[in-house]
Design an enzyme around this catalytic site. Sequence first.
Site, mmCIF file in Angstrom:
data_model
loop_
_atom_site.group_PDB
_atom_site.id
_atom_site.type_symbol
_atom_site.label_atom_id
_atom_site.label_comp_id
_atom_site.label_asym_id
_atom_site.label_seq_id
_atom_site.Cartn_x
_atom_site.Cartn_y
_atom_site.Cartn_z
ATOM 1 N N LYS A 1 -10.116 -4.639 10.573
ATOM 2 C CA LYS A 1 -8.507 -4.137 11.197
ATOM 3 C C LYS A 1 -8.586 -4.843 12.662
ATOM 4 O O LYS A 1 -7.476 -5.509 13.102
ATOM 5 C CB LYS A 1 -8.425 -2.679 11.670
ATOM 6 C CG LYS A 1 -8.412 -1.916 10.249
ATOM 7 C CD LYS A 1 -6.751 -1.929 9.904
ATOM 8 C CE LYS A 1 -6.408 -1.276 9.005
ATOM 9 N NZ LYS A 1 -5.047 -1.460 8.334
ATOM 10 N N GLY B 1 0.813 -1.287 -0.056
ATOM 11 C CA GLY B 1 0.013 -0.020 0.009
ATOM 12 C C GLY B 1 0.960 1.181 0.006
ATOM 13 O O GLY B 1 0.408 2.396 0.450
ATOM 14 N N TYR C 1 -14.448 -1.789 7.452
ATOM 15 C CA TYR C 1 -13.094 -1.636 7.528
ATOM 16 C C TYR C 1 -12.550 -1.691 9.036
ATOM 17 O O TYR C 1 -11.585 -2.546 9.485
ATOM 18 C CB TYR C 1 -12.786 -0.303 7.230
ATOM 19 C CG TYR C 1 -11.242 0.380 7.693
ATOM 20 C CD1 TYR C 1 -10.220 0.179 7.232
ATOM 21 C CD2 TYR C 1 -11.459 1.376 8.592
ATOM 22 C CE1 TYR C 1 -8.994 0.839 7.243
ATOM 23 C CE2 TYR C 1 -10.241 1.955 9.006
ATOM 24 C CZ TYR C 1 -9.162 1.767 8.374
ATOM 25 O OH TYR C 1 -7.956 2.355 8.721
ATOM 26 N N ASP D 1 -0.864 -6.611 -7.205
ATOM 27 C CA ASP D 1 -1.939 -7.002 -6.041
ATOM 28 C C ASP D 1 -1.523 -7.847 -5.207
ATOM 29 O O ASP D 1 -1.093 -8.841 -5.321
ATOM 30 C CB ASP D 1 -3.032 -7.334 -6.953
ATOM 31 C CG ASP D 1 -4.301 -7.608 -6.406
ATOM 32 O OD1 ASP D 1 -4.294 -7.462 -5.114
ATOM 33 O OD2 ASP D 1 -5.243 -7.962 -7.184
ATOM 34 N N ILE D 2 -1.763 -7.270 -4.121
ATOM 35 C CA ILE D 2 -1.360 -8.391 -2.555
ATOM 36 C C ILE D 2 -2.123 -9.490 -2.737
ATOM 37 O O ILE D 2 -1.845 -10.492 -1.980
ATOM 38 C CB ILE D 2 -1.369 -7.735 -1.405
ATOM 39 C CG1 ILE D 2 -2.869 -6.955 -1.119
ATOM 40 C CG2 ILE D 2 -0.393 -6.551 -1.124
ATOM 41 C CD1 ILE D 2 -2.974 -6.805 0.438
HETATM 42 C C1 AKB Z 1 -10.746 6.202 7.962
HETATM 43 O O1 AKB Z 1 -11.357 7.345 8.116
HETATM 44 O O2 AKB Z 1 -11.278 5.048 7.542
HETATM 45 C C2 AKB Z 1 -9.201 6.187 8.301
HETATM 46 C C3 AKB Z 1 -9.125 5.782 9.796
HETATM 47 C C4 AKB Z 1 -9.514 6.654 10.741
HETATM 48 O O3 AKB Z 1 -8.648 4.506 9.959
HETATM 49 N N1 AKB Z 1 -8.703 7.380 8.109
#
Ligand code: AKB
Length: 336
Positions: A157, A10, A153, A53-54
């Site tokens: 994470k 990235g 996301y 591409d990973i």
């Molecule tokens: C996002 O807004 O998705 C990122 C984060 C806070 O990890 N900037």
Amino acid sequence: MRKKAILITGAAGEIGHALIEALSKNGKTPLLTLDLEPLPEDVRGLTTHWEADILDQKLLDRLVSEYEFDAIYHLAALLSTRGEFSPGITHQVNVNGTMGLLRLAAEQSEWRQKPVQFIFPSSIAVYGLPDLETKTQYARVREWEWNYPRTMYGANKLYCELLGIYFSEYYRQLAAEQPVMVDFRAVRFPGLISAFTIPSGGTSDYGPEMLHAAAKGEPYACFVRPDVRIPFMAMPDAIKALLNLAAAPAEAICQRVYNVTSFSLSAEEFKGWVLKFFPDAEITHAPDLKRQAIVDSWAADMDDSAARRDWGWQPDYDAQRAFEEYLVPNITKRYQ
Ligand code: AKB
């Protein structure tokens, strides 16, 4: 013979740009960078870059056969707003991509009989507070509190932190002999602000967008209410956190995931700083209720006392210094 290198995935993104500069200044180990996109021109000479591409297994096999990695900085990810539009591909990139690289790191740790260090930027998006009352009550969250993310996301994470812990502590736990494990270390960042790049696809983007628009002389409609509060950090401190965590002796590391933060601002206070330096800026509020709800679920501030205690974390930039010495001078120059 395989070539020694530090791998950055990235690499064409916001953190990658600053990290390439810092690592190429500091170290002797050559850099290998991966991204689907070409690198910005000013860092092209500092690294060997593969546009790749990973998720491509053949690529990972080729990496293993050609390189021996001392460290992997795995930055590639689809962020919190973008991820909501395409959760499937976001999961693939964020989770399967991380899994592939952790397996690569595990294989290389065994081969060379020395841990590969795996540095992972996690995020405030792993937190999910249920309502504003709770957000006010738990103003500075600790690492283990409120781990109920609302976005693909954030969930990715949080899970990848657990995968990293698995590969560092429990991988092949039933084998007769334990292999040499990956040395996984993660920092949970607040919203990051760079003077040199404009973020895209995140939900903390209203801060940097407001500032860059003001410097360009463009009007900006902020997509959250004035009272919405989260912590932020200037990019040089984000790079400092990654490098300091990587440099910390293994004995000092008491946990594998650390909060790091600098200053917490409401959108109104952020606007106040922008107006201090760009008094003619036209900044209004036009809340996007759905994106705002995501930011509302993130902590108002993060408790980073474990990072301070274990590896001496200390940001260089509070809000005043960030705006006065880093953001405003560099952004102004950029748009002149
Ligand atoms: C996002 O807004 O998705 C990122 C984060 C806070 O990890 N900037």
